[in-house]
Design an enzyme around this catalytic site. Sequence first.
Site, PDB file in Angstrom:
ATOM      1  CG  HIS A   1      -2.852  -3.300   4.569  1.00  0.00           C
ATOM      2  ND1 HIS A   1      -1.662  -2.786   5.031  1.00  0.00           N
ATOM      3  CD2 HIS A   1      -3.416  -2.318   3.800  1.00  0.00           C
ATOM      4  CE1 HIS A   1      -1.524  -1.552   4.560  1.00  0.00           C
ATOM      5  NE2 HIS A   1      -2.572  -1.252   3.820  1.00  0.00           N
TER       6      HIS A   1
ATOM      7  CB  CYS B   1      -0.966  -0.051   1.170  1.00  0.00           C
ATOM      8  SG  CYS B   1      -2.472   0.872   0.878  1.00  0.00           S
TER       9      CYS B   1
HETATM   10  N1  GLN Z   1      -2.272   6.686   2.268  1.00  0.00           N
HETATM   11  C1  GLN Z   1      -2.366   5.783   1.191  1.00  0.00           C
HETATM   12  C2  GLN Z   1      -3.786   5.663   0.615  1.00  0.00           C
HETATM   13  O1  GLN Z   1      -4.684   6.021   1.192  1.00  0.00           O
HETATM   14  C3  GLN Z   1      -1.911   4.406   1.670  1.00  0.00           C
HETATM   15  C4  GLN Z   1      -2.836   3.809   2.674  1.00  0.00           C
HETATM   16  C5  GLN Z   1      -2.299   2.500   3.253  1.00  0.00           C
HETATM   17  O2  GLN Z   1      -1.090   2.242   3.347  1.00  0.00           O
HETATM   18  N2  GLN Z   1      -3.208   1.634   3.703  1.00  0.00           N
HETATM   19  O3  GLN Z   1      -3.941   5.132  -0.406  1.00  0.00           O
END
Ligand code: GLN
Length: 244
Positions: free
Chosen positions: A193, A97
């Site tokens: 995740h 991510c």
């Molecule tokens: N801030 C980034 C987004 O919203 C990554 C979010 C994350 O790592 N879950 O896409």
Amino acid sequence: MTTDRRLTIAWLYGARMNIYGDRGNVLALAQRARWRGIAPRVVEIGIGEAIPEETDIFFFGGGQDQEQVSVSRDLAGAKGEAIKAAVNNGAALLSVCGGYQLLGHAYRPHDAAPLPGIGLFDVDSEAGPERFIGNVVVDTQWGTLVGFENHSGLTFLGETAKPMGKVRVGRGNNGQDGAEGVIHKHAIGCYLHGSLLPKNPILTDWLLAAGLRYRYGSGDLSPLDNAIEQLAHASAIERAVATR
Ligand code: GLN
């Protein structure tokens, strides 16, 4: 069983980029190495800290936009170049991510200046109008992977980029082209995740084998009993399919 083999795992920005169980990926890599008698050394790399030259495997987790600002600044220059050089020479890497987004060319958050990436992956990301939240099932070279996504960022692959897999459940890179993640040599970027590796042992071992090959020239790993991991994998897929 003990061998004299060892592996150095660099955990990039563990104190800032660690959400939705990402730390579990570092634990899974280290434990599956230990079960083979391989000594893992986990090194957390923070802002302003150099990348250890002996790094075999990198892990880079996710984080909110505000964390990505300082991390993007810190990756610019020598640090990003060191990561690219190691990966292009064969080191293994898993990024999730927010980490994935900063290993591309750039990430454009909502109403903020674009955050430069290091360009390891030929991808570009920008914040989209909705947040993609939910279970994800992806068909890949390792079979089916299962994880959890929570991002507003949309990632688009450039001409030279190869997707990690095809989305079966969930939104993936951008909710439009049906692709999830990217793969470049032994480096992976994805939106998974969860944490990802504990319930996807095939991918964990692929990363470990790549790290061993990078250090020792061979990536031999003795087989493990994955019964519990397979149970976790199967029940996560069942839940993902049932709740899509
Ligand atoms: N801030 C980034 C987004 O919203 C990554 C979010 C994350 O790592 N879950 O896409």
